[in-house]
Design a protein around this motif. Structure first.
Motif, PDB file in Angstrom:
ATOM      1  N   ALA A  95     -33.275   8.667   9.023  1.00  0.00           N
ATOM      2  CA  ALA A  95     -32.871   7.737   7.963  1.00  0.00           C
ATOM      3  C   ALA A  95     -33.733   6.278   8.516  1.00  0.00           C
ATOM      4  CB  ALA A  95     -31.291   7.891   8.374  1.00  0.00           C
ATOM      5  N   LYS A  96     -34.225   6.263   9.586  1.00  0.00           N
ATOM      6  CA  LYS A  96     -33.961   4.669   9.320  1.00  0.00           C
ATOM      7  C   LYS A  96     -36.242   4.620   9.453  1.00  0.00           C
ATOM      8  CE  LYS A  96     -32.980   1.828  12.759  1.00  0.00           C
ATOM      9  NZ  LYS A  96     -33.054   0.582  12.205  1.00  0.00           N
ATOM     10  N   GLU A  97     -36.832   5.581   9.559  1.00  0.00           N
ATOM     11  CA  GLU A  97     -37.963   5.828   9.429  1.00  0.00           C
ATOM     12  C   GLU A  97     -38.259   4.696  11.180  1.00  0.00           C
ATOM     13  OE1 GLU A  97     -39.728   5.141   5.803  1.00  0.00           O
ATOM     14  OE2 GLU A  97     -38.443   6.367   4.819  1.00  0.00           O
ATOM     15  N   ARG A  98     -37.700   5.025  11.924  1.00  0.00           N
ATOM     16  CA  ARG A  98     -38.404   4.170  12.965  1.00  0.00           C
ATOM     17  C   ARG A  98     -39.000   4.925  14.368  1.00  0.00           C
ATOM     18  NH1 ARG A  98     -34.334   0.377  15.516  1.00  0.00           N
ATOM     19  NH2 ARG A  98     -34.822   0.625  18.018  1.00  0.00           N
ATOM     20  N   PRO A  99     -40.262   4.091  14.209  1.00  0.00           N
ATOM     21  CA  PRO A  99     -41.218   5.305  15.369  1.00  0.00           C
ATOM     22  C   PRO A  99     -40.363   5.740  16.784  1.00  0.00           C
ATOM     23  CG  PRO A  99     -41.242   2.691  15.180  1.00  0.00           C
ATOM     24  CD  PRO A  99     -40.994   2.753  14.330  1.00  0.00           C
ATOM     25  N   PRO A 102     -28.710   1.638  16.566  1.00  0.00           N
ATOM     26  CA  PRO A 102     -29.500   0.421  16.154  1.00  0.00           C
ATOM     27  C   PRO A 102     -28.826   0.290  15.077  1.00  0.00           C
ATOM     28  CG  PRO A 102     -30.360   2.840  15.544  1.00  0.00           C
ATOM     29  CD  PRO A 102     -28.827   2.954  16.101  1.00  0.00           C
ATOM     30  N   SER A 103     -29.792  -0.847  14.482  1.00  0.00           N
ATOM     31  CA  SER A 103     -29.194  -2.009  12.766  1.00  0.00           C
ATOM     32  C   SER A 103     -29.427  -0.700  11.842  1.00  0.00           C
ATOM     33  CB  SER A 103     -30.156  -2.853  12.854  1.00  0.00           C
ATOM     34  OG  SER A 103     -31.131  -2.675  12.772  1.00  0.00           O
ATOM     35  N   ALA A 104     -27.856  -1.077  10.951  1.00  0.00           N
ATOM     36  CA  ALA A 104     -28.294   0.493  10.214  1.00  0.00           C
ATOM     37  C   ALA A 104     -29.259  -0.604   8.680  1.00  0.00           C
ATOM     38  CB  ALA A 104     -26.914   0.503   9.466  1.00  0.00           C
ATOM     39  N   ASN A 105     -30.958  -0.220   8.852  1.00  0.00           N
ATOM     40  CA  ASN A 105     -31.544  -1.013   7.721  1.00  0.00           C
ATOM     41  C   ASN A 105     -32.596  -0.274   8.297  1.00  0.00           C
ATOM     42  OD1 ASN A 105     -31.463  -2.060  10.716  1.00  0.00           O
ATOM     43  ND2 ASN A 105     -33.451  -2.858   9.731  1.00  0.00           N
ATOM     44  N   ARG A 106     -33.843   0.022   7.161  1.00  0.00           N
ATOM     45  CA  ARG A 106     -35.219   0.788   7.656  1.00  0.00           C
ATOM     46  C   ARG A 106     -35.815  -0.241   8.806  1.00  0.00           C
ATOM     47  NH1 ARG A 106     -36.944   2.940   2.560  1.00  0.00           N
ATOM     48  NH2 ARG A 106     -35.277   3.753   1.482  1.00  0.00           N
ATOM     49  N   SER A 138     -44.175  -8.211  14.056  1.00  0.00           N
ATOM     50  CA  SER A 138     -43.289  -7.661  12.903  1.00  0.00           C
ATOM     51  C   SER A 138     -41.951  -7.388  12.522  1.00  0.00           C
ATOM     52  CB  SER A 138     -45.190  -7.650  12.119  1.00  0.00           C
ATOM     53  OG  SER A 138     -43.768  -7.300  10.766  1.00  0.00           O
ATOM     54  N   HIS A 139     -41.389  -8.093  12.171  1.00  0.00           N
ATOM     55  CA  HIS A 139     -40.322  -7.924  12.448  1.00  0.00           C
ATOM     56  C   HIS A 139     -38.737  -8.215  11.875  1.00  0.00           C
ATOM     57  CE1 HIS A 139     -37.359  -4.676  15.531  1.00  0.00           C
ATOM     58  NE2 HIS A 139     -37.624  -4.629  14.378  1.00  0.00           N
ATOM     59  N   TYR A 140     -37.910  -7.555  10.934  1.00  0.00           N
ATOM     60  CA  TYR A 140     -36.922  -8.701  10.742  1.00  0.00           C
ATOM     61  C   TYR A 140     -37.178  -9.349   9.293  1.00  0.00           C
ATOM     62  CZ  TYR A 140     -35.306  -8.191  14.923  1.00  0.00           C
ATOM     63  OH  TYR A 140     -35.232  -8.043  16.520  1.00  0.00           O
TER      64      TYR A 140
HETATM   65 MG    MG Z   1     -32.688  -3.106  14.588  1.00  0.00          MG
END
Ligand code: MG
Ligand code: AMP
Length: 343
Positions: free
Chosen positions: A57-61, A147-151, A239-241
Protein backbone atom coordinates in the motif's frame (compact mmCIF):
# COMPACT_ATOMS: atom_id res chain seq x y z
CA UNK A 1 -10.75 -1.07 -2.99
CA UNK A 2 -13.17 1.19 -1.14
CA UNK A 3 -11.57 3.08 1.77
CA UNK A 4 -13.92 3.64 4.72
CA UNK A 5 -13.26 6.43 7.25
CA UNK A 6 -14.71 5.81 10.72
CA UNK A 7 -15.05 8.68 13.18
CA UNK A 8 -14.51 8.45 16.91
CA UNK A 9 -16.15 11.62 18.21
CA UNK A 10 -19.06 9.90 20.01
CA UNK A 11 -18.61 6.94 22.39
CA UNK A 12 -20.66 4.61 20.15
CA UNK A 13 -18.68 5.71 17.05
CA UNK A 14 -15.44 5.06 18.90
CA UNK A 15 -16.68 1.64 20.00
CA UNK A 16 -17.64 0.72 16.44
CA UNK A 17 -14.36 2.00 15.01
CA UNK A 18 -12.28 0.01 17.51
CA UNK A 19 -14.32 -3.15 16.87
CA UNK A 20 -14.01 -2.82 13.09
CA UNK A 21 -10.26 -2.12 13.23
CA UNK A 22 -9.70 -5.11 15.50
CA UNK A 23 -11.81 -7.36 13.25
CA UNK A 24 -9.85 -6.36 10.15
CA UNK A 25 -6.46 -6.70 11.84
CA UNK A 26 -7.39 -10.18 13.12
CA UNK A 27 -8.33 -11.10 9.55
CA UNK A 28 -4.85 -10.08 8.32
CA UNK A 29 -5.97 -6.71 6.91
CA UNK A 30 -4.31 -3.31 7.33
CA UNK A 31 -5.81 -0.27 9.07
CA UNK A 32 -4.67 3.37 9.28
CA UNK A 33 -5.05 4.87 12.72
CA UNK A 34 -3.72 7.70 14.84
CA UNK A 35 -0.73 7.49 17.13
CA UNK A 36 0.55 10.37 19.27
CA UNK A 37 3.28 11.05 16.66
CA UNK A 38 1.72 10.68 13.16
CA UNK A 39 -0.95 8.39 11.66
CA UNK A 40 0.25 4.79 11.33
CA UNK A 41 -0.68 2.05 8.88
CA UNK A 42 -1.01 -1.02 11.09
CA UNK A 43 -0.84 -4.78 10.46
CA UNK A 44 -0.49 -7.78 12.77
CA UNK A 45 3.30 -7.82 13.23
CA UNK A 46 3.37 -11.61 13.57
CA UNK A 47 1.56 -12.17 10.25
CA UNK A 48 4.00 -11.82 7.33
CA UNK A 49 1.20 -11.71 4.73
CA UNK A 50 -0.53 -8.85 6.54
CA UNK A 51 2.76 -6.94 6.83
CA UNK A 52 3.37 -7.45 3.10
CA UNK A 53 0.13 -5.49 2.48
CA UNK A 54 1.60 -2.51 4.35
CA UNK A 55 4.66 -2.52 2.08
CA UNK A 56 2.43 -2.81 -0.99
CA UNK A 57 0.00 0.00 0.00
CA UNK A 58 2.86 2.38 0.84
CA UNK A 59 5.05 1.25 -2.07
CA UNK A 60 7.72 0.96 0.57
CA UNK A 61 10.93 -0.80 -0.48
CA UNK A 62 11.63 -4.07 1.31
CA UNK A 63 14.89 -2.72 2.76
CA UNK A 64 13.05 -0.24 5.02
CA UNK A 65 12.05 -2.03 8.26
CA UNK A 66 8.91 -1.27 10.30
CA UNK A 67 8.43 -0.27 13.92
CA UNK A 68 6.59 -2.78 16.10
CA UNK A 69 4.05 -1.31 18.53
CA UNK A 70 3.44 -3.31 21.69
CA UNK A 71 0.19 -3.76 23.62
CA UNK A 72 1.97 -3.62 27.01
CA UNK A 73 5.46 -2.97 28.38
CA UNK A 74 5.68 -6.63 29.49
CA UNK A 75 5.17 -7.85 25.93
CA UNK A 76 8.61 -6.44 25.03
CA UNK A 77 10.01 -9.83 26.07
CA UNK A 78 7.78 -11.58 23.50
CA UNK A 79 9.35 -9.77 20.55
CA UNK A 80 12.90 -8.85 21.67
CA UNK A 81 15.81 -10.38 23.57
CA UNK A 82 17.03 -7.58 25.82
CA UNK A 83 20.77 -8.13 26.38
CA UNK A 84 21.76 -8.36 30.04
CA UNK A 85 24.43 -5.68 29.47
CA UNK A 86 21.83 -2.98 28.74
CA UNK A 87 18.80 -4.41 30.54
CA UNK A 88 18.88 -1.90 33.41
CA UNK A 89 18.93 1.06 31.02
CA UNK A 90 16.20 -0.38 28.80
CA UNK A 91 13.94 -0.85 31.84
CA UNK A 92 14.64 2.70 33.03
CA UNK A 93 13.86 4.11 29.60
CA UNK A 94 10.61 2.25 29.10
CA UNK A 95 9.47 3.04 32.65
CA UNK A 96 10.10 6.71 31.95
CA UNK A 97 8.95 7.08 28.32
CA UNK A 98 6.45 4.29 27.53
CA UNK A 99 3.79 4.56 26.42
CA UNK A 100 5.25 7.37 24.32
CA UNK A 101 7.26 8.36 21.26
CA UNK A 102 10.52 6.51 22.00
CA UNK A 103 11.55 3.60 19.76
CA UNK A 104 14.31 1.20 20.84
CA UNK A 105 16.35 -1.03 18.53
CA UNK A 106 16.88 -4.45 20.16
CA UNK A 107 17.81 -7.99 19.11
CA UNK A 108 14.67 -9.63 17.72
CA UNK A 109 12.94 -12.85 18.73
CA UNK A 110 12.27 -15.49 16.04
CA UNK A 111 8.50 -14.85 16.08
CA UNK A 112 9.03 -11.50 14.29
CA UNK A 113 8.93 -12.24 10.55
CA UNK A 114 11.92 -11.14 8.47
CA UNK A 115 9.73 -8.87 6.37
CA UNK A 116 9.15 -6.64 9.45
CA UNK A 117 12.86 -6.10 10.07
CA UNK A 118 14.06 -6.24 6.45
CA UNK A 119 15.96 -9.37 7.37
CA UNK A 120 17.95 -7.68 10.12
CA UNK A 121 18.61 -9.39 13.45
CA UNK A 122 17.19 -6.38 15.33
CA UNK A 123 13.65 -5.06 15.77
CA UNK A 124 12.44 -1.49 16.41
CA UNK A 125 9.89 -1.39 19.26
CA UNK A 126 7.71 1.17 20.93
CA UNK A 127 4.39 1.51 22.76
CA UNK A 128 1.95 4.18 21.64
CA UNK A 129 0.24 6.43 24.17
CA UNK A 130 -2.62 7.30 21.82
CA UNK A 131 -5.86 6.20 23.53
CA UNK A 132 -7.37 4.78 20.30
CA UNK A 133 -4.21 3.02 19.12
CA UNK A 134 -3.66 1.63 22.63
CA UNK A 135 -7.21 0.31 22.80
CA UNK A 136 -6.96 -1.43 19.44
CA UNK A 137 -3.55 -3.02 20.04
CA UNK A 138 -4.63 -4.16 23.51
CA UNK A 139 -7.92 -5.56 22.26
CA UNK A 140 -5.98 -7.45 19.57
CA UNK A 141 -3.43 -8.60 22.18
CA UNK A 142 -0.69 -8.86 19.55
CA UNK A 143 2.04 -6.46 18.42
CA UNK A 144 1.27 -4.23 15.45
CA UNK A 145 3.78 -3.25 12.78
CA UNK A 146 2.88 0.33 11.91
CA UNK A 147 4.91 2.73 9.79
CA UNK A 148 3.55 6.15 8.89
CA UNK A 149 0.37 5.96 6.77
CA UNK A 150 1.73 7.68 3.66
CA UNK A 151 3.30 6.66 0.35
CA UNK A 152 6.98 5.92 0.78
CA UNK A 153 9.18 9.02 0.85
CA UNK A 154 6.34 11.53 1.04
CA UNK A 155 5.07 13.78 3.84
CA UNK A 156 3.89 11.98 6.98
CA UNK A 157 0.14 12.30 7.72
CA UNK A 158 -0.98 14.00 10.93
CA UNK A 159 -4.73 13.86 10.21
CA UNK A 160 -7.18 11.32 8.76
CA UNK A 161 -7.70 13.54 5.71
CA UNK A 162 -3.95 13.47 5.02
CA UNK A 163 -4.08 9.64 5.17
CA UNK A 164 -6.94 9.62 2.69
CA UNK A 165 -4.98 11.95 0.39
CA UNK A 166 -2.08 9.46 0.48
CA UNK A 167 -3.76 6.05 0.52
CA UNK A 168 -7.38 6.35 -0.68
CA UNK A 169 -8.42 3.18 -2.52
CA UNK A 170 -5.39 1.24 -1.25
CA UNK A 171 -6.51 0.37 2.29
CA UNK A 172 -9.88 -0.75 3.68
CA UNK A 173 -10.12 1.49 6.78
CA UNK A 174 -8.96 4.78 8.28
CA UNK A 175 -9.79 5.54 11.91
CA UNK A 176 -10.21 9.30 12.31
CA UNK A 177 -8.91 10.23 15.76
CA UNK A 178 -8.30 13.92 15.07
CA UNK A 179 -4.93 15.64 14.96
CA UNK A 180 -1.78 13.99 16.37
CA UNK A 181 -0.36 15.28 19.66
CA UNK A 182 3.32 15.54 18.62
CA UNK A 183 3.17 15.70 14.82
CA UNK A 184 6.70 14.31 14.32
CA UNK A 185 7.74 10.65 14.13
CA UNK A 186 9.13 8.88 17.21
CA UNK A 187 12.72 9.27 18.38
CA UNK A 188 14.68 6.11 17.49
CA UNK A 189 17.62 5.08 19.66
CA UNK A 190 20.17 2.31 19.88
CA UNK A 191 21.76 1.43 23.25
CA UNK A 192 25.21 -0.12 23.57
CA UNK A 193 26.99 -1.22 26.73
CA UNK A 194 29.81 1.08 27.87
CA UNK A 195 31.41 2.17 31.15
CA UNK A 196 30.51 4.06 33.24
CA UNK A 197 27.31 4.73 31.29
CA UNK A 198 25.81 3.00 28.24
CA UNK A 199 26.08 4.71 24.88
CA UNK A 200 22.79 5.98 23.45
CA UNK A 201 22.81 6.75 19.72
CA UNK A 202 19.93 8.79 18.31
CA UNK A 203 19.23 7.23 14.91
CA UNK A 204 16.24 9.49 14.22
CA UNK A 205 15.60 12.68 16.25
CA UNK A 206 12.01 13.10 17.41
CA UNK A 207 9.72 14.24 20.25
CA UNK A 208 11.94 12.72 22.98
CA UNK A 209 14.78 15.22 22.82
CA UNK A 210 18.46 14.76 23.78
CA UNK A 211 17.91 16.59 27.09
CA UNK A 212 15.29 13.97 28.03
CA UNK A 213 17.74 11.13 27.37
CA UNK A 214 21.08 12.39 28.66
CA UNK A 215 20.67 11.10 32.21
CA UNK A 216 20.34 7.52 30.89
CA UNK A 217 23.61 7.28 29.00
CA UNK A 218 26.31 8.99 26.96
CA UNK A 219 24.51 10.53 24.01
CA UNK A 220 25.65 10.33 20.46
CA UNK A 221 23.86 11.80 17.48
CA UNK A 222 24.04 9.59 14.44
CA UNK A 223 26.37 11.62 12.24
CA UNK A 224 25.83 9.95 8.90
CA UNK A 225 22.33 11.36 8.54
CA UNK A 226 22.76 12.58 4.99
CA UNK A 227 24.56 9.61 3.55
CA UNK A 228 23.64 5.99 2.98
CA UNK A 229 22.89 4.48 6.38
CA UNK A 230 22.01 0.97 5.40
CA UNK A 231 23.68 -0.64 8.39
CA UNK A 232 22.32 1.72 11.07
CA UNK A 233 18.79 2.97 10.36
CA UNK A 234 18.05 1.59 6.94
CA UNK A 235 14.98 3.63 6.02
CA UNK A 236 16.49 6.95 6.99
CA UNK A 237 17.40 7.88 3.45
CA UNK A 238 18.98 11.22 2.70
CA UNK A 239 15.86 12.08 0.71
CA UNK A 240 12.61 11.51 2.62
CA UNK A 241 9.56 13.32 4.01
CA UNK A 242 9.50 15.24 0.76
CA UNK A 243 6.78 17.34 -0.87
CA UNK A 244 6.36 17.13 -4.66
CA UNK A 245 7.16 20.82 -4.96
CA UNK A 246 10.92 21.49 -4.75
CA UNK A 247 11.95 22.61 -1.27
CA UNK A 248 14.97 24.72 -0.38
CA UNK A 249 16.19 25.11 3.20
CA UNK A 250 17.92 28.45 3.73
CA UNK A 251 20.79 29.12 6.10
CA UNK A 252 20.19 32.86 6.11
CA UNK A 253 17.78 35.30 4.40
CA UNK A 254 20.78 36.57 2.37
CA UNK A 255 20.88 33.22 0.56
CA UNK A 256 17.59 33.88 -1.21
CA UNK A 257 17.52 35.75 -4.51
CA UNK A 258 14.09 35.38 -6.17
CA UNK A 259 13.96 34.59 -9.88
CA UNK A 260 11.61 36.73 -11.91
CA UNK A 261 8.28 35.08 -12.71
CA UNK A 262 8.71 32.21 -10.24
CA UNK A 263 6.14 31.64 -7.48
CA UNK A 264 7.62 31.02 -4.04
CA UNK A 265 5.95 29.80 -0.84
CA UNK A 266 7.49 30.33 2.60
CA UNK A 267 7.59 27.97 5.58
CA UNK A 268 8.18 30.38 8.44
CA UNK A 269 8.80 29.60 12.10
CA UNK A 270 7.26 32.70 13.79
CA UNK A 271 6.19 34.87 10.85
CA UNK A 272 8.12 37.76 12.41
CA UNK A 273 9.44 40.34 9.90
CA UNK A 274 12.48 40.90 12.18
CA UNK A 275 13.71 37.40 11.29
CA UNK A 276 14.31 38.70 7.75
CA UNK A 277 12.26 36.22 5.70
CA UNK A 278 8.64 37.36 5.38
CA UNK A 279 9.54 40.56 3.47
CA UNK A 280 12.08 38.92 1.14
CA UNK A 281 9.64 38.68 -1.76
CA UNK A 282 5.97 38.77 -2.62
CA UNK A 283 5.29 35.24 -1.38
CA UNK A 284 2.64 33.17 -3.15
CA UNK A 285 1.73 31.72 0.26
CA UNK A 286 3.19 31.75 3.76
CA UNK A 287 2.62 29.07 6.40
CA UNK A 288 3.68 30.05 9.91
CA UNK A 289 4.52 27.12 12.18
CA UNK A 290 4.11 28.93 15.49
CA UNK A 291 2.90 32.52 15.07
CA UNK A 292 4.22 35.02 17.57
CA UNK A 293 6.73 33.65 20.02
CA UNK A 294 7.72 30.54 18.09
CA UNK A 295 7.02 27.54 20.30
CA UNK A 296 8.74 24.36 19.09
CA UNK A 297 6.01 21.89 20.24
CA UNK A 298 3.37 23.95 18.44
CA UNK A 299 5.57 24.12 15.34
CA UNK A 300 6.00 20.32 15.40
CA UNK A 301 2.24 19.70 15.57
CA UNK A 302 1.72 21.90 12.52
CA UNK A 303 4.90 20.92 10.68
CA UNK A 304 3.74 18.20 8.24
CA UNK A 305 0.35 19.90 7.81
CA UNK A 306 2.10 23.14 6.80
CA UNK A 307 4.37 21.30 4.35
CA UNK A 308 1.34 19.58 2.82
CA UNK A 309 -0.50 22.91 2.43
CA UNK A 310 2.50 24.56 0.77
CA UNK A 311 2.92 21.56 -1.50
CA UNK A 312 -0.65 22.13 -2.75
CA UNK A 313 -0.36 25.92 -2.94
CA UNK A 314 0.66 26.00 -6.59
CA UNK A 315 4.05 27.54 -5.79
CA UNK A 316 7.05 26.58 -7.94
CA UNK A 317 9.33 26.28 -4.94
CA UNK A 318 8.97 26.08 -1.17
CA UNK A 319 11.51 28.09 0.81
CA UNK A 320 12.02 26.97 4.42
CA UNK A 321 13.45 29.15 7.18
CA UNK A 322 15.99 27.32 9.33
CA UNK A 323 14.90 26.47 12.90
CA UNK A 324 17.10 26.61 15.98
CA UNK A 325 18.72 23.21 16.34
CA UNK A 326 17.83 22.44 19.91
CA UNK A 327 15.05 20.32 21.40
CA UNK A 328 12.32 19.58 18.86
CA UNK A 329 14.06 21.90 16.39
CA UNK A 330 16.62 19.11 15.83
CA UNK A 331 13.88 16.73 14.59
CA UNK A 332 12.29 19.34 12.31
CA UNK A 333 15.64 20.38 10.81
CA UNK A 334 16.38 16.69 10.18
CA UNK A 335 13.08 16.36 8.25
CA UNK A 336 13.68 19.62 6.34
CA UNK A 337 17.18 18.54 5.26
CA UNK A 338 15.79 15.25 3.99
CA UNK A 339 12.91 17.03 2.25
CA UNK A 340 15.40 19.41 0.56
CA UNK A 341 17.77 16.57 -0.39
CA UNK A 342 15.33 15.28 -3.00
CA UNK A 343 15.87 18.32 -5.18
MG1 MG B 1 7.58 6.93 7.56
P1 AMP C 1 8.45 4.62 10.19
O1 AMP C 1 7.82 3.38 10.73
O2 AMP C 1 8.03 4.96 8.80
O3 AMP C 1 8.33 5.76 11.14
O4 AMP C 1 9.99 4.32 10.07
C1 AMP C 1 10.60 3.27 10.70
C2 AMP C 1 12.07 3.52 10.68
O5 AMP C 1 12.63 2.88 11.81
C3 AMP C 1 12.80 2.91 9.51
O6 AMP C 1 12.78 3.78 8.42
C4 AMP C 1 14.19 2.67 10.05
O7 AMP C 1 15.01 3.80 9.84
C5 AMP C 1 13.96 2.51 11.54
N1 AMP C 1 14.12 1.11 11.91
C6 AMP C 1 13.17 0.16 11.93
N2 AMP C 1 13.69 -1.02 12.30
C7 AMP C 1 15.01 -0.82 12.50
C8 AMP C 1 16.10 -1.64 12.90
N3 AMP C 1 15.94 -2.94 13.17
N4 AMP C 1 17.30 -1.06 13.00
C9 AMP C 1 17.48 0.24 12.76
N5 AMP C 1 16.48 1.08 12.39
C10 AMP C 1 15.27 0.56 12.25
Amino acid sequence: MQTTVLHTDEPEHLHRAVAEATRLLKAGEIVAMPTETVYGLAADALNADAVAKVFAAKERPAFDPLIVHLPTKQSLNDVADVPESIRKTVIQLIERFWPGPLTLILPKKACIPDIVTSGMPTVAVRMSSHPIFKRIVQELGRPLAAPSANRFGSISPTSASAVVAELDGRIPLVIDGGACLHGIESTIIKIEPAEPKPMITILRPGPIIPDDLKQYGRLQRHQKHLVNEVSEAPGQLASHYAPRTPLRLLESPKDFIPEHGKKYALLSFCGDADDGYVDLTDWHQIMILSPGNGKLPEAAVRFFYALRELDHSGADEIIAEPLHEHGLGIAMMDRLRRAAAKF
